[in-house]
Design a protein around this motif. Structure first.
Motif, PDB file in Angstrom:
ATOM      1  N   SER A 140       0.830  -1.203   0.000  1.00 17.91           N
ATOM      2  CA  SER A 140       0.000   0.000   0.000  1.00 17.91           C
ATOM      3  C   SER A 140       0.862   1.250   0.000  1.00 17.91           C
ATOM      4  N   VAL A 141       0.211   2.376  -0.268  1.00 17.57           N
ATOM      5  CA  VAL A 141       0.900   3.661  -0.195  1.00 17.57           C
ATOM      6  C   VAL A 141       1.375   3.918   1.226  1.00 17.57           C
ATOM      7  N   ASP A 142       0.563   3.546   2.214  1.00 16.62           N
ATOM      8  CA  ASP A 142       0.965   3.708   3.614  1.00 16.62           C
ATOM      9  C   ASP A 142       2.210   2.882   3.927  1.00 16.62           C
ATOM     10  N   ALA A 143       2.297   1.692   3.348  1.00 12.13           N
ATOM     11  CA  ALA A 143       3.476   0.848   3.591  1.00 12.13           C
ATOM     12  C   ALA A 143       4.723   1.489   2.990  1.00 12.13           C
ATOM     13  N   SER A 200       5.249   4.699   2.821  1.00 10.17           N
ATOM     14  CA  SER A 200       5.603   5.741   3.788  1.00 10.17           C
ATOM     15  C   SER A 200       6.275   5.153   5.015  1.00 10.17           C
ATOM     16  N   SER A 201       5.753   4.019   5.502  1.00  6.41           N
ATOM     17  CA  SER A 201       6.340   3.367   6.676  1.00  6.41           C
ATOM     18  C   SER A 201       7.745   2.880   6.386  1.00  6.41           C
ATOM     19  N   ALA A 202       7.945   2.332   5.195  1.00  2.61           N
ATOM     20  CA  ALA A 202       9.270   1.834   4.825  1.00  2.61           C
ATOM     21  C   ALA A 202      10.288   2.965   4.778  1.00  2.61           C
ATOM     22  N   VAL A 203       9.908   4.058   4.153  1.00  2.64           N
ATOM     23  CA  VAL A 203      10.811   5.207   4.052  1.00  2.64           C
ATOM     24  C   VAL A 203      11.113   5.771   5.431  1.00  2.64           C
ATOM     25  N   ALA A 204      10.076   5.904   6.264  1.00  2.07           N
ATOM     26  CA  ALA A 204      10.267   6.444   7.612  1.00  2.07           C
ATOM     27  C   ALA A 204      11.175   5.554   8.455  1.00  2.07           C
ATOM     28  N   ALA A 205      11.138   4.239   8.178  1.00  2.00           N
ATOM     29  CA  ALA A 205      11.957   3.293   8.941  1.00  2.00           C
ATOM     30  C   ALA A 205      13.378   3.185   8.411  1.00  2.00           C
ATOM     31  N   GLY A 206      13.666   3.875   7.305  1.00  2.00           N
ATOM     32  CA  GLY A 206      15.025   3.864   6.778  1.00  2.00           C
ATOM     33  C   GLY A 206      15.307   2.815   5.732  1.00  2.00           C
ATOM     34  N   ALA A 207      14.278   2.183   5.188  1.00  2.00           N
ATOM     35  CA  ALA A 207      14.494   1.191   4.139  1.00  2.00           C
ATOM     36  C   ALA A 207      15.129   1.854   2.912  1.00  2.00           C
ATOM     37  N   THR A 208      16.034   1.149   2.271  1.00  3.10           N
ATOM     38  CA  THR A 208      16.726   1.701   1.107  1.00  3.10           C
ATOM     39  C   THR A 208      16.169   1.175  -0.212  1.00  3.10           C
ATOM     40  N   PHE A 209      15.298   0.168  -0.149  1.00  4.81           N
ATOM     41  CA  PHE A 209      14.615  -0.323  -1.330  1.00  4.81           C
ATOM     42  C   PHE A 209      13.349  -1.045  -0.895  1.00  4.81           C
ATOM     43  N   GLY A 210      12.460  -1.293  -1.844  1.00  2.00           N
ATOM     44  CA  GLY A 210      11.210  -1.967  -1.529  1.00  2.00           C
ATOM     45  C   GLY A 210      10.826  -2.956  -2.607  1.00  2.00           C
ATOM     46  N   LEU A 211      10.068  -3.970  -2.208  1.00  5.38           N
ATOM     47  CA  LEU A 211       9.571  -4.971  -3.147  1.00  5.38           C
ATOM     48  C   LEU A 211       8.132  -5.320  -2.790  1.00  5.38           C
ATOM     49  N   ALA A 212       7.406  -5.823  -3.768  1.00  4.45           N
ATOM     50  CA  ALA A 212       6.032  -6.246  -3.539  1.00  4.45           C
ATOM     51  C   ALA A 212       5.785  -7.552  -4.281  1.00  4.45           C
ATOM     52  N   PRO A 213       4.815  -8.343  -3.837  1.00  7.73           N
ATOM     53  CA  PRO A 213       4.514  -9.597  -4.535  1.00  7.73           C
ATOM     54  C   PRO A 213       3.729  -9.394  -5.821  1.00  7.73           C
ATOM     55  N   GLY A 214       3.112  -8.220  -5.983  1.00  9.53           N
ATOM     56  CA  GLY A 214       2.320  -7.938  -7.172  1.00  9.53           C
ATOM     57  C   GLY A 214       2.517  -6.517  -7.657  1.00  9.53           C
ATOM     58  N   PHE A 215       1.808  -6.181  -8.738  1.00 12.28           N
ATOM     59  CA  PHE A 215       1.924  -4.855  -9.322  1.00 12.28           C
ATOM     60  C   PHE A 215       0.704  -4.011  -8.965  1.00 12.28           C
ATOM     61  N   ASP A 216       0.958  -2.877  -8.310  1.00 14.05           N
ATOM     62  CA  ASP A 216      -0.077  -1.904  -7.981  1.00 14.05           C
ATOM     63  C   ASP A 216       0.451  -0.545  -8.442  1.00 14.05           C
ATOM     64  N   PRO A 217      -0.179   0.072  -9.451  1.00 16.45           N
ATOM     65  CA  PRO A 217       0.362   1.325  -9.980  1.00 16.45           C
ATOM     66  C   PRO A 217       0.438   2.438  -8.953  1.00 16.45           C
ATOM     67  N   VAL A 229       1.099   2.086  -5.741  1.00 18.13           N
ATOM     68  CA  VAL A 229       2.268   1.814  -4.900  1.00 18.13           C
ATOM     69  C   VAL A 229       3.546   2.162  -5.657  1.00 18.13           C
ATOM     70  N   VAL A 230       3.612   1.792  -6.929  1.00 19.62           N
ATOM     71  CA  VAL A 230       4.779   2.134  -7.742  1.00 19.62           C
ATOM     72  C   VAL A 230       4.956   3.645  -7.796  1.00 19.62           C
ATOM     73  N   ALA A 231       3.854   4.368  -8.009  1.00 23.33           N
ATOM     74  CA  ALA A 231       3.924   5.828  -8.084  1.00 23.33           C
ATOM     75  C   ALA A 231       4.356   6.429  -6.752  1.00 23.33           C
ATOM     76  N   ALA A 232       3.844   5.877  -5.652  1.00 27.42           N
ATOM     77  CA  ALA A 232       4.210   6.386  -4.327  1.00 27.42           C
ATOM     78  C   ALA A 232       5.683   6.158  -4.041  1.00 27.42           C
ATOM     79  N   ALA A 233       6.187   4.991  -4.411  1.00 23.54           N
ATOM     80  CA  ALA A 233       7.609   4.702  -4.207  1.00 23.54           C
ATOM     81  C   ALA A 233       8.467   5.646  -5.042  1.00 23.54           C
ATOM     82  N   ASP A 234       8.053   5.880  -6.273  1.00 24.31           N
ATOM     83  CA  ASP A 234       8.793   6.783  -7.145  1.00 24.31           C
ATOM     84  C   ASP A 234       8.815   8.195  -6.565  1.00 24.31           C
TER      85      ASP A 234
END
Length: 215
Positions: free
Chosen positions: A73-76, A78-95, A97-102
């Protein structure tokens, strides 16, 4: 988008996929992986402890390249970035989520399983994707075939789901594979048991196996 973390992941060749039971295990787990020569981990949002565990690792073990998995999700994002994650992955494609990560500057690999998934992801600018569930979806031969029409785009993949120490050579022998992801290095039961020596040994063996395969 900054893709340096995925470049590093590709050089390492194997990414431990971790469902961490408690954030209290974060530092000893990171230490076990680092001692095994495997300075990377994908901590998945499959447990409530994920965000805190990522934050602890980010703060106290900066030598570990830490990513967020199961980003659904978009919230996830945000949580990943706030926690200091340097990259992210997902099991599926959600446009979304991709846009939020970008937008957040988080290097991100959406999950694909079909040519249609690949088409949608490439249309959003993705060039690295997660193939999931890798073995159940047909294994290396399936990925090689469904990705063939897109290879002129320079696509690469991280297969997860059924990837093991015994079959990782089947994946890493393919030029389209950036790295493999797997749970065998640090399973929840091993983490809860405090089997840090076992995790270190499996991490070291995985690194050695990558070196053997890639020559």
């Amino acid at each position: 988008m900054n893709v340096a973390p995925f470049d590093r992941a590709a050089r390492i060749g194997v990414v431990p996929v971790i469902a961490i039971p408690s954030a209290d295990y974060a530092e000893p787990l990171a230490d076990a992986l680092l001692e095994g020569g495997l300075p990377i981990a994908e901590i998945t949002f499959r447990t409530e402890a994920a965000a805190e565990a990522m934050a602890r690792v980010s703060e106290t073990r900066p030598d570990l390249l830490m990513g967020a998995g199961t980003v659904l999700s978009v919230d996830a994002v945000s949580s990943a970035v706030a926690a200091g994650a340097t990259f992210g992955l997902a099991p599926g494609f959600d446009p979304e989520v991709v846009a939020a990560a970008d937008a957040a500057g988080l290097p991100f690999a959406p999950g694909i399983m079909t040519p249609s998934d690949i088409s949608l992801a490439t249309a959003r600018g993705c060039r690295l994707m997660k193939f999931f569930p890798a073995m159940a979806a047909g294994g290396p031969d399936m990925l090689k075939n469904i990705s063939a029409p897109f290879l002129h785009l320079g696509l690469t993949f991280i297969p997860t789901g059924g990837v093991t120490q015994d079959n990782m050579h089947e994946w890493l022998s393919l030029p389209i594979i950036a790295a493999v992801g797997g749970t065998w290095i640090a399973k929840p039961a091993d983490i809860e048991a405090g089997d840090w020596a076992g995790i270190t040994a499996r991490a070291r063996h995985a690194v050695e196996r990558v070196d053997e395969i890639r020559g």
